[in-house]
Design a protein around this motif. Sequence first.
Motif, PDB file in Angstrom:
ATOM      1  N   LEU A   8     -73.321  26.451  38.396  1.00  0.00           N
ATOM      2  CA  LEU A   8     -72.738  27.787  38.409  1.00  0.00           C
ATOM      3  C   LEU A   8     -71.601  27.777  37.393  1.00  0.00           C
ATOM      4  CD1 LEU A   8     -72.816  30.580  39.753  1.00  0.00           C
ATOM      5  CD2 LEU A   8     -71.067  29.758  41.344  1.00  0.00           C
ATOM      6  N   ALA A   9     -71.685  28.663  36.400  1.00  0.00           N
ATOM      7  CA  ALA A   9     -70.700  28.656  35.321  1.00  0.00           C
ATOM      8  C   ALA A   9     -69.881  29.937  35.327  1.00  0.00           C
ATOM      9  CB  ALA A   9     -71.400  28.494  33.976  1.00  0.00           C
ATOM     10  N   PHE A  10     -68.612  29.809  34.922  1.00  0.00           N
ATOM     11  CA  PHE A  10     -67.717  30.964  34.812  1.00  0.00           C
ATOM     12  C   PHE A  10     -67.063  30.965  33.434  1.00  0.00           C
ATOM     13  CE2 PHE A  10     -68.105  30.261  39.300  1.00  0.00           C
ATOM     14  CZ  PHE A  10     -68.186  31.544  39.829  1.00  0.00           C
ATOM     15  N   ASP A  11     -66.929  32.173  32.877  1.00  0.00           N
ATOM     16  CA  ASP A  11     -66.206  32.355  31.620  1.00  0.00           C
ATOM     17  C   ASP A  11     -65.113  33.387  31.896  1.00  0.00           C
ATOM     18  OD1 ASP A  11     -65.401  32.499  28.960  1.00  0.00           O
ATOM     19  OD2 ASP A  11     -66.955  33.959  28.435  1.00  0.00           O
ATOM     20  N   ILE A  12     -63.866  32.913  31.940  1.00  0.00           N
ATOM     21  CA  ILE A  12     -62.749  33.780  32.328  1.00  0.00           C
ATOM     22  C   ILE A  12     -62.026  34.253  31.078  1.00  0.00           C
ATOM     23  CG2 ILE A  12     -60.619  33.941  33.671  1.00  0.00           C
ATOM     24  CD1 ILE A  12     -61.664  31.469  35.271  1.00  0.00           C
ATOM     25  N   GLY A  13     -62.119  35.543  30.796  1.00  0.00           N
ATOM     26  CA  GLY A  13     -61.449  36.109  29.630  1.00  0.00           C
ATOM     27  C   GLY A  13     -60.402  37.124  30.050  1.00  0.00           C
ATOM     28  N   GLY A  14     -59.736  37.711  29.074  1.00  0.00           N
ATOM     29  CA  GLY A  14     -58.664  38.653  29.358  1.00  0.00           C
ATOM     30  C   GLY A  14     -59.144  39.967  29.948  1.00  0.00           C
ATOM     31  N   THR A  15     -60.406  40.339  29.693  1.00  0.00           N
ATOM     32  CA  THR A  15     -60.897  41.613  30.217  1.00  0.00           C
ATOM     33  C   THR A  15     -61.972  41.451  31.281  1.00  0.00           C
ATOM     34  OG1 THR A  15     -62.469  41.775  28.389  1.00  0.00           O
ATOM     35  CG2 THR A  15     -60.383  42.905  28.115  1.00  0.00           C
ATOM     36  N   LYS A  16     -62.777  40.370  31.192  1.00  0.00           N
ATOM     37  CA  LYS A  16     -63.791  40.200  32.238  1.00  0.00           C
ATOM     38  C   LYS A  16     -64.018  38.731  32.565  1.00  0.00           C
ATOM     39  CE  LYS A  16     -67.735  40.636  29.035  1.00  0.00           C
ATOM     40  NZ  LYS A  16     -68.188  39.282  28.897  1.00  0.00           N
ATOM     41  N   ILE A  17     -64.544  38.530  33.770  1.00  0.00           N
ATOM     42  CA  ILE A  17     -64.954  37.193  34.202  1.00  0.00           C
ATOM     43  C   ILE A  17     -66.465  37.233  34.356  1.00  0.00           C
ATOM     44  CG2 ILE A  17     -64.788  35.424  35.998  1.00  0.00           C
ATOM     45  CD1 ILE A  17     -62.054  36.633  36.765  1.00  0.00           C
ATOM     46  N   ALA A  18     -67.159  36.413  33.565  1.00  0.00           N
ATOM     47  CA  ALA A  18     -68.617  36.362  33.640  1.00  0.00           C
ATOM     48  C   ALA A  18     -69.035  35.119  34.403  1.00  0.00           C
ATOM     49  CB  ALA A  18     -69.221  36.332  32.239  1.00  0.00           C
ATOM     50  N   SER A  19     -70.145  35.235  35.109  1.00  0.00           N
ATOM     51  CA  SER A  19     -70.688  34.082  35.818  1.00  0.00           C
ATOM     52  C   SER A  19     -72.198  34.068  35.651  1.00  0.00           C
ATOM     53  CB  SER A  19     -70.325  34.168  37.306  1.00  0.00           C
ATOM     54  OG  SER A  19     -70.988  33.146  38.022  1.00  0.00           O
ATOM     55  N   GLY A  20     -72.761  32.883  35.554  1.00  0.00           N
ATOM     56  CA  GLY A  20     -74.207  32.761  35.447  1.00  0.00           C
ATOM     57  C   GLY A  20     -74.668  31.438  36.022  1.00  0.00           C
ATOM     58  N   VAL A  21     -75.938  31.397  36.398  1.00  0.00           N
ATOM     59  CA  VAL A  21     -76.543  30.141  36.839  1.00  0.00           C
ATOM     60  C   VAL A  21     -77.192  29.514  35.610  1.00  0.00           C
ATOM     61  CG1 VAL A  21     -78.295  29.077  38.296  1.00  0.00           C
ATOM     62  CG2 VAL A  21     -76.927  31.002  39.167  1.00  0.00           C
ATOM     63  N   VAL A  22     -76.690  28.347  35.217  1.00  0.00           N
ATOM     64  CA  VAL A  22     -77.144  27.716  33.981  1.00  0.00           C
ATOM     65  C   VAL A  22     -78.019  26.510  34.305  1.00  0.00           C
ATOM     66  CG1 VAL A  22     -76.423  26.605  31.833  1.00  0.00           C
ATOM     67  CG2 VAL A  22     -75.039  28.449  32.797  1.00  0.00           C
ATOM     68  N   SER A  23     -79.236  26.507  33.769  1.00  0.00           N
ATOM     69  CA  SER A  23     -80.120  25.344  33.895  1.00  0.00           C
ATOM     70  C   SER A  23     -80.020  24.548  32.609  1.00  0.00           C
ATOM     71  CB  SER A  23     -81.573  25.786  34.085  1.00  0.00           C
ATOM     72  OG  SER A  23     -81.680  26.640  35.189  1.00  0.00           O
ATOM     73  N   LEU A  24     -79.589  23.311  32.724  1.00  0.00           N
ATOM     74  CA  LEU A  24     -79.439  22.473  31.533  1.00  0.00           C
ATOM     75  C   LEU A  24     -80.572  21.460  31.461  1.00  0.00           C
ATOM     76  CD1 LEU A  24     -75.643  21.498  31.443  1.00  0.00           C
ATOM     77  CD2 LEU A  24     -76.793  23.294  30.146  1.00  0.00           C
ATOM     78  N   PRO A  25     -81.339  21.486  30.367  1.00  0.00           N
ATOM     79  CA  PRO A  25     -82.306  20.407  30.154  1.00  0.00           C
ATOM     80  C   PRO A  25     -81.545  19.164  29.710  1.00  0.00           C
ATOM     81  CG  PRO A  25     -82.287  21.865  28.266  1.00  0.00           C
ATOM     82  CD  PRO A  25     -81.299  22.431  29.252  1.00  0.00           C
ATOM     83  N   SER A  26     -82.188  18.022  29.680  1.00  0.00           N
ATOM     84  CA  SER A  26     -81.488  16.842  29.187  1.00  0.00           C
ATOM     85  C   SER A  26     -81.170  17.066  27.706  1.00  0.00           C
ATOM     86  CB  SER A  26     -82.343  15.592  29.392  1.00  0.00           C
ATOM     87  OG  SER A  26     -83.050  15.295  28.226  1.00  0.00           O
ATOM     88  N   VAL A  27     -80.020  16.540  27.262  1.00  0.00           N
ATOM     89  CA  VAL A  27     -79.560  16.774  25.892  1.00  0.00           C
ATOM     90  C   VAL A  27     -80.573  16.239  24.878  1.00  0.00           C
ATOM     91  CG1 VAL A  27     -77.733  16.195  24.243  1.00  0.00           C
ATOM     92  CG2 VAL A  27     -77.148  16.787  26.583  1.00  0.00           C
ATOM     93  N   ASP A  28     -81.300  15.186  25.255  1.00  0.00           N
ATOM     94  CA  ASP A  28     -82.253  14.571  24.327  1.00  0.00           C
ATOM     95  C   ASP A  28     -83.533  15.381  24.172  1.00  0.00           C
ATOM     96  OD1 ASP A  28     -80.448  12.507  24.154  1.00  0.00           O
ATOM     97  OD2 ASP A  28     -81.303  11.483  25.881  1.00  0.00           O
ATOM     98  N   SER A  29     -83.815  16.256  25.138  1.00  0.00           N
ATOM     99  CA  SER A  29     -85.043  17.044  25.021  1.00  0.00           C
ATOM    100  C   SER A  29     -84.800  18.187  24.046  1.00  0.00           C
ATOM    101  CB  SER A  29     -85.457  17.597  26.381  1.00  0.00           C
ATOM    102  OG  SER A  29     -84.766  18.797  26.650  1.00  0.00           O
ATOM    103  N   LEU A  30     -85.860  18.826  23.607  1.00  0.00           N
ATOM    104  CA  LEU A  30     -85.704  19.944  22.681  1.00  0.00           C
ATOM    105  C   LEU A  30     -85.633  21.274  23.424  1.00  0.00           C
ATOM    106  CD1 LEU A  30     -88.102  18.797  19.825  1.00  0.00           C
ATOM    107  CD2 LEU A  30     -85.606  18.840  19.813  1.00  0.00           C
TER     108      LEU A  30
END
Length: 325
Positions: A8-30
């Motif tokens: 669960l990721a959050f991006d807190i800025g001066g006007t809005k706070i965004a949140s999303g569910v982020v699926s990360l593949p392994s860094v080595d995969s494409l």
Amino acid sequence: MSGERRYLAFDIGGTKIASGVVSLPSVDSLAQPVVADVETIPTLADRGGDDVRERLVEFAVRRIERCAHDGVDIVGVGIGSAGVVDSVSGVILSATDLMPGWAGQHITAAVGEATGLPVHMVGDVGAHGIGEALYGAGRGYPTMLSVGVGTGIGGAVVDHGRLITGAHGVAGHVGHMPHGLGVGMRCSCGTTSGHIEPVASGTGIADLFESRRPDDVAPAANAAEIARRAAAGERYAVEILTMSARALGECLAGMGNLIDPAAIVLSGSVVNAGEVWWRALREGFVDGALPLLRSTPLLRGRLGGSAPLIGAAAAFAAYPDIRHS
Ligand SMILES: [Zn+2]
């Protein structure tokens, strides 16, 4: 099994706070990360830091409950926040006047306690940099300088997926590199002694345009208009855009000479300023860079608005040793 893990990721800025569910593949995969279920709430920064923190915590709890309800297994919480951040203590060290009372907030402890999940926080510019480094234009470049050129100018140095933050969490502040073109122009940090931001950010390009504008040249509303007029061949617009981009390129060369990145990735609204801007940026860079660095690629970011959320999740994954819960 895909090997993907969800954050669960959050991006807190001066006007809005965004949140999303982020699926990360392994860094080595494409494979590319997937950002799903994005939701935003207004920051309402003028209510003060305590109020923003409390609503952030409520938001996080609601999001986690929703994930549990939907059967989405969340590994941890990654936060990218405006301001200068101490990732180790999970505290905001300083913030601009746009977020009164944000400095001093113990964010990771509050979110970790309320959600029962491990939390890692980085600065929003750092989150953007980690996102581009691991999953965007910087993929495959072990050391990368990420530069955001929008309303202001920010930056981050990413080394093997982790941020070089410096002794005070301040490393990477590209906008406050000295440059003679900025002398007399007021920087967002308060100085008029000559920083690059007040002449090379989006607002800086517009201010530079206005500060030297001859009487027979029409005013310009913003940098996008100046870029359009430069692309159409208007001499003064070309002159200002070239002067500004060249100066920024010279500053990037200075930073390049110091850290020797494998690539420099540029994001933000100003990277859409067209060929005049990019050519002058590259010329300024090549003029200032040491011979071995002149071929360093200057690349356009690939993740766009998803970069901070992807980067916040990737930062959580990159720092298993620094988590709060
Ligand atoms: Zn400054």
